[in-house]
Design an enzyme around this catalytic site. Structure first.
Site, PDB file in Angstrom:
ATOM      1  CG  HIS A 106      -3.314   1.173  -2.233  1.00 33.06           C
ATOM      2  ND1 HIS A 106      -1.757   1.195  -2.394  1.00 33.06           N
ATOM      3  CD2 HIS A 106      -3.731   0.433  -3.054  1.00 33.06           C
ATOM      4  CE1 HIS A 106      -1.640   0.065  -3.203  1.00 33.06           C
ATOM      5  NE2 HIS A 106      -2.767  -0.400  -3.939  1.00 33.06           N
TER       6      HIS A 106
ATOM      7  CD  GLU B  58     -10.753   8.700 -12.345  1.00 29.94           C
ATOM      8  OE1 GLU B  58     -10.043   9.414 -11.983  1.00 29.94           O
ATOM      9  OE2 GLU B  58     -11.860   8.607 -12.875  1.00 29.94           O
TER      10      GLU B  58
ATOM     11  CG  LEU C 213      -1.901  -1.217   1.172  1.00 24.02           C
ATOM     12  CD1 LEU C 213      -2.885  -1.078   2.248  1.00 24.02           C
ATOM     13  CD2 LEU C 213      -2.675  -1.372   0.060  1.00 24.02           C
TER      14      LEU C 213
END
Ligand code: PAF
Length: 280
Positions: free
Chosen positions: A37, A148, A33
């Site tokens: 995130h 995205e 992460l």
């Protein structure tokens, strides 16, 4: 924060919350992460009563075994990040727990899953749909959050949600970038300092293409040439596509949503970096 390893325990915990009328946000991840995130998790925490973050390095979406082997695994520090962000549950199952038998389901949503990454990584989006659909079935979330950064992945997942009539709302979240423009990615930790120094040119050149004042095909060629001119970077593809269907476009007036999607090999290993830019 609870760290849960089995589906039965997770479903018990979520049933209890749902019985109290609580809403559930899901953030699917493969671990390693980073701030990208963390931004998804913070958003889910702000918008839902309970946030579940799955940490599962999904083997079925890796078409290259070497890519799976070298993917970073950092469960302990991932859990520290999730605690800081306020997530209630980290779901970190084993491969056997998720796939007690091979998943033979086949998903197909052309053109979203056949172009670009779909054409170059056979089976990749099928694997993504296998795991994401399992996570939706296991957690039945109200909302699910996706970065995205993987623009094409969101388009494929949206189509799957439509086709399979999942009730979940897909929440796309903006790319988080380093101050130099490099899109944050778990794979960035595999870059050498030299590769890190050249990788930001990708987004710089994409950004410059916004004002290049050229036709669609000229823009594609221009971006490709500019990036290939930087030693250590090699464009695999640069496609300018409809922002929803991901079908190629040939004219700026062809759609009201247009996105340029790129994959670039960086360095000697090489590391495959993906990014995109919105033209409109
Ligand atoms: O974007 C990712 O990290 C993965 O593709 C996802 C959505 C967690 C499925 O394994």
């Amino acid at each position: 924060m609870q760290v849960i390893k089995t589906i039965a325990q997770l479903q018990y915990a979520l049933l209890t919350e749902r019985a109290k009328g609580k809403t559930i946000g899901l953030v699917p991840t493969m671990g390693a992460l980073h701030e990208g995130h963390a931004s998804l998790v913070r958003r889910s925490v702000a918008e839902n009563d309970v946030t579940v973050v799955s940490i599962f390095l999904n083997p079925t979406q890796f078409n290259d075994p070497k890519d799976l082997e070298r993917y970073p695994r950092t469960l302990e520090s991932d859990c520290d990040i999730l605690r800081e962000c306020g997530a209630q549950i980290a779901f970190a199952p084993s491969v056997k727990e998720i796939y007690p038998e091979p998943d033979t389901r086949y998903f197909s949503y052309p053109p979203t899953d056949t172009v670009m990454e779909g054409a170059r990584r056979p089976g990749h989006f099928n694997g993504v749909c296998q795991i994401v659909s399992k996570l939706f079935l296991i957690t039945d979330p109200d909302k699910a959050y996706f970065g995205e950064k993987d623009y094409q992945q969101i388009a494929v997942i949206r189509r799957m949600v439509e086709a399979l009539q999942f009730r979940v709302q897909i929440v796309p979240c903006p790319v988080i970038r380093e101050p130099n423009g490099l899109a944050m990615s778990s794979r960035n930790s595999l870059l050498t300092p030299e590769e890190r120094a050249i990788a930001p040119h990708i987004y710089r050149i994409l950004s410059e293409s916004l004002t290049a004042n050229k036709s669609v095909s000229e823009t594609q060629d221009w971006v490709t040439r500019q990036i290939n001119a930087i030693p250590g970077l090699e464009v695999e593809y640069y496609s300018i596509v409809d922002g929803d269907t991901l079908a190629d476009i040939s004219d700026w007036e062809q759609s009201s949503s247009i996105v340029g999607c790129i994959t670039v090999y960086c360095g000697n290993t090489p590391i495959r970096l993906i990014d995109h830019i919105r033209y409109k």
